[in-house]
Every structure is written in C-alpha cells, then in structure tokens.
Design an enzyme around this catalytic site. Structure first.
Site, mmCIF file in Angstrom:
data_model
loop_
_atom_site.group_PDB
_atom_site.id
_atom_site.type_symbol
_atom_site.label_atom_id
_atom_site.label_comp_id
_atom_site.label_asym_id
_atom_site.label_seq_id
_atom_site.Cartn_x
_atom_site.Cartn_y
_atom_site.Cartn_z
ATOM 1 N N HIS A 153 -11.269 13.248 29.335
ATOM 2 C CA HIS A 153 -11.801 14.571 29.633
ATOM 3 C C HIS A 153 -11.792 15.464 28.382
ATOM 4 C CE1 HIS A 153 -13.203 17.839 31.902
ATOM 5 N NE2 HIS A 153 -12.457 17.737 32.976
ATOM 6 N N ASP A 367 -31.332 4.240 34.927
ATOM 7 C CA ASP A 367 -31.984 2.966 35.234
ATOM 8 C C ASP A 367 -31.826 2.032 34.030
ATOM 9 O OD1 ASP A 367 -33.628 0.840 35.833
ATOM 10 O OD2 ASP A 367 -35.437 2.043 36.173
#
Length: 431
Positions: A153, A367
């Site tokens: 993070h 994708d």
C-alpha cells in the site's frame, strides 16, 4: 479445494532501470502510509484456444515488460521515503487446482478465496526487504485462470493498481504483434506531492482486529430505488456510491447500537481530478486523502447523502486546493500529516465507519487476450467497521465487502432494511 504450488520465481524488468532513476522518491502522503499488502483477485473464463504452458510463458514475458514501466515495483524499500530501484524483481507463484472455476463462483467464500492469494499476504504487513508486489497465477482444471496481486500500500492506491493490471493486460494481449502499443511511463506521485522540507512523521500503523468479512451486492435496480428515495427528498443527482455508502453507514450505526452523533464516516477521496491543476490519471502512489463526515441526530438516508455531498464540496475547496500545486499551503499539509500520523489506532474505535470506494476504476477492462474478467474481488480486511466498494461486472451495481467483529456481523447481515436493497453473497452465474 486442492491447490498445488507448481513454482515460485522472481520476475525482473525486461529493461534495466536507468541510473538516474535508481532512487525513487515517495510522496509526502506515501511516507506516512504503512507497508501492508492490498489484495486484488481477477477471474477469467476458460479459453479452449489457449494452452496453459504458452499462456503462462506469455504472462511472464509481459509482466517483465510492464515492470520496466512500473520500475519501482521491482525494487526494495530504501527507507521510509524512497525505493531502491535495484531491479530485484517481483515474486510470482504458479498453482494448479483440481477443481473447476465454477465451484468457486457458485459460493465465493473467504475460505475458498484465501488459497488463491500468494502466501495469504492479503492486508498483511511486509518487511522492508520483501517483494513490493507479489502475484499468483492460479490455473483451474476447466482451463479458467485467477490472477491475484498483493501490492504494498505504501507505493500504490486502487487507481495505481488498476492502471498496472490494465497495462500488463494490454502488453500481454498484444504480445505476438510486432509493434507493441506505446504505453507512457506512469508519473511518480512525488512529482506533485514532494516531501521537500516537511517534517517526516511516523508511518500510520495498520490496525488489525479480529474481523469477519461479508459480501453484499447492490444490484443496479436496487440502487435506482435508493436514488429515487433520496431524490424524492430534493437531493440532486445522488450517485450510486453515495446512496450505498449512506445505507451501509446508517445500518452499521443502527444494528450496532452506536450513537449517530458520535459515529463518523470516513472515506478516501481520489485527488487526481480534484487538485488544481488535475493530476494525470496514471500518477503512481497514494494520491488520496480522507474526508470525514460527522453523524447527526437524524439518520434519514437523504440527510446522510446531503452531508456527504457537503463534505465533498468542502473537501475539494479546502484539502484538494491546499494540497495541490496551486494554492499549496505547506503549514496546512504539515498539520494534516501530523494529525493522520498521530491518529494511530483510530480505526479500532467503534465510533468510526471507514469506507474506500474502488468504483469507477476500469478494472473490468483488464483483458489479457482471453476476454474481460468474469469477476474481480478483494479480501476481508482486519480493520473493524470498514467497507470496500467495488463495481459489479455490468458497471451499474456495487459490491460491498463489509468487515466487522463476528458478534456484530451476526446482527448486521440479518438487518431487514439492508436486505431490502442488498443480497448477501449471491451466486455468480457466469459459467
């Protein structure tokens, strides 16, 4: 579910990091962020035209390429304020599962999802020498694939993660083409939020409580009903994130028996489009700050949405302006960082509901060449009374991952008013 670990290796950038980029400075926001791993998990349908060996080989090659763009991810932390871009690489785990993807999606529980994350690092703290990014590629008996990422993070927010996964997917999708699509280097957050002469405040420890996580899905039609309910009280243009956040906050306060006047709602706000001038969408780092909404006597949904809208206007007029390049106020920034750094353990206060919205980021566009994800999710977070909001696959609904102590969740997940608008862990019917 039987999982077999096939290999564990390190993927390095395809092009060495130039000498002038070897030390990567972190922004003044990154500097106070703790080094826990943020998890993300993508599911892809079986593709009969792909062979597992060639698919994995291509994924490794495209990962190596994208790491040349996101070169800090392949380094190690030098100290609290910088990364040594030494091209150490990122950890990649490969697994095979004896089950089909459909068996997971029919009943996606924490227990069934945990093995799909690398070394179960989700939300865990990391050592300074550990890999900043850890990835696991899970292959299923049916030919389906699940790709999980655990990113520190300290170097990335949800927008950064979304950009990274999409750029990796783009390079993978066009891997066999002679000319790769041009992808610009992401812009470091420190270009906009430099440490300069600010005091260096301690990292904010990540509160870890014994929590359980439940997934609630608000379908688009139910959200439209909530919007209509709020709009009937003269609230203009309520967003789906606002009405869902307000509903969850109201039901947390009600079911836990908290005082609405003493229970605050805190949400992360993406600064990229709110500073003056706006920041590039492909800025890397934690380019967020927190908006706090104080509860009141009335807990009507429209009142809560109004408070959220007012809070966001005030935030944009104050925080976004004073943090941005135009109108920057270094004393104000110092006080903000000091306040955030000294509020250690605030997350454990039951009088606080924390929310992070990942809605609107194009994660469902990732994708790799086999089609867009069937589903994406995260993992239960050990921060009490915290919520992560994510898009549904159709883009109109919202999935809420709600984290609470088990005794409180038992009441919350049976709340009649909540269940009028949300479904508890519905089956995913994609295969």
């Amino acid at each position: 579910m039987k999982m077999e670990l096939i290999s564990r290796e390190t993927i390095k950038p395809s092009t060495p990091t130039p000498p002038h980029l070897k030390t990567y400075p972190l922004s003044f926001i990154d500097n106070i962020v703790f080094r826990n791993y943020v998890p993300l998990l993508f599911f892809y349908a079986p593709n009969p035209n792909h062979r597992q060996t060639s698919t994995i080989t291509t994924l490794k090659q495209s990962l190596s390429q994208v790491l040349s763009l996101y070169y800090p991810f392949a380094g190690t932390f030098k100290d609290q304020t910088s990364i040594d871009c030494n091209d150490q690489g990122v950890s990649l785990l490969l697994t095979n599962s004896s089950c089909n993807l459909s068996s997971i999606l029919r009943n996606p529980t924490e227990a069934s999802l945990k093995p799909l994350f690398p070394d179960q690092l989700q939300w865990k703290s990391m050592n300074t020498s550990s890999s900043i990014l850890v990835i696991q590629i899970n292959s299923f008996a049916c030919g389906g694939i699940a790709i999980s990422l655990c990113m520190s993070h300290k170097v990335a927010d949800a927008a950064t993660l979304s950009n990274f996964i999409n750029d990796w997917a783009t390079l993978n999708r066009h891997h066999h083409q002679q000319q790769q699509p041009p992808l610009p280097f992401p812009v470091p957050g420190a270009s906009f939020f430099p440490q300069e002469n600010l005091p260096l405040f301690p990292e904010v420890p990540f509160a870890e409580n014994n929590t359980v996580c439940r997934r609630f899905v608000f379908e688009a039609s139910k959200i439209d009903s909530l919007k209509a309910l709020v709009s009937s009280c003269n609230v203009e243009n309520p967003t789906r994130v606002e009405v869902v956040s307000a509903m969850i906050y109201a039901r947390v306060v009600s079911t836990l028996g908290l005082s609405p006047e003493k229970t605050s709602f805190r949400t992360a706000v993406n600064l990229r489009r709110r500073t003056v001038p706006p920041l590039p969408e492909k800025s890397v780092g934690n380019l967020v700050w927190f908006m706090l909404v104080i509860g009141g006597r009335k807990m009507e949904l429209d009142e809560l949405v109004v408070k959220m809208k007012e809070g966001l206007r005030e935030f944009s007029g104050t925080y976004a302006r004073k943090l941005g390049r135009e109108g920057r106020d270094w004393l104000f920034i110092s006080e903000c960082l000091k306040s955030a750094s000294s509020s250690c353990g605030e997350e454990s206060d039951e009088g606080l509901v924390c929310c992070a919205s990942w809605c609107g980021f194009p994660m469902y566009e990732a994708d790799f060449g086999w089609g867009k994800p069937l589903w994406l999710t995260s993992s239960g977070c050990p921060v009490r009374n915290s919520v992560v909001l994510m898009d549904t696959r159709d883009g109109g609904g919202v999935e809420a991952l709600v984290n609470m102590e088990e005794k409180h969740m038992a009441r919350f997940q049976r709340d009649v008013e909540l269940l009028r608008y949300a479904s508890l862990n519905p089956t995913l019917e994609f295969l």
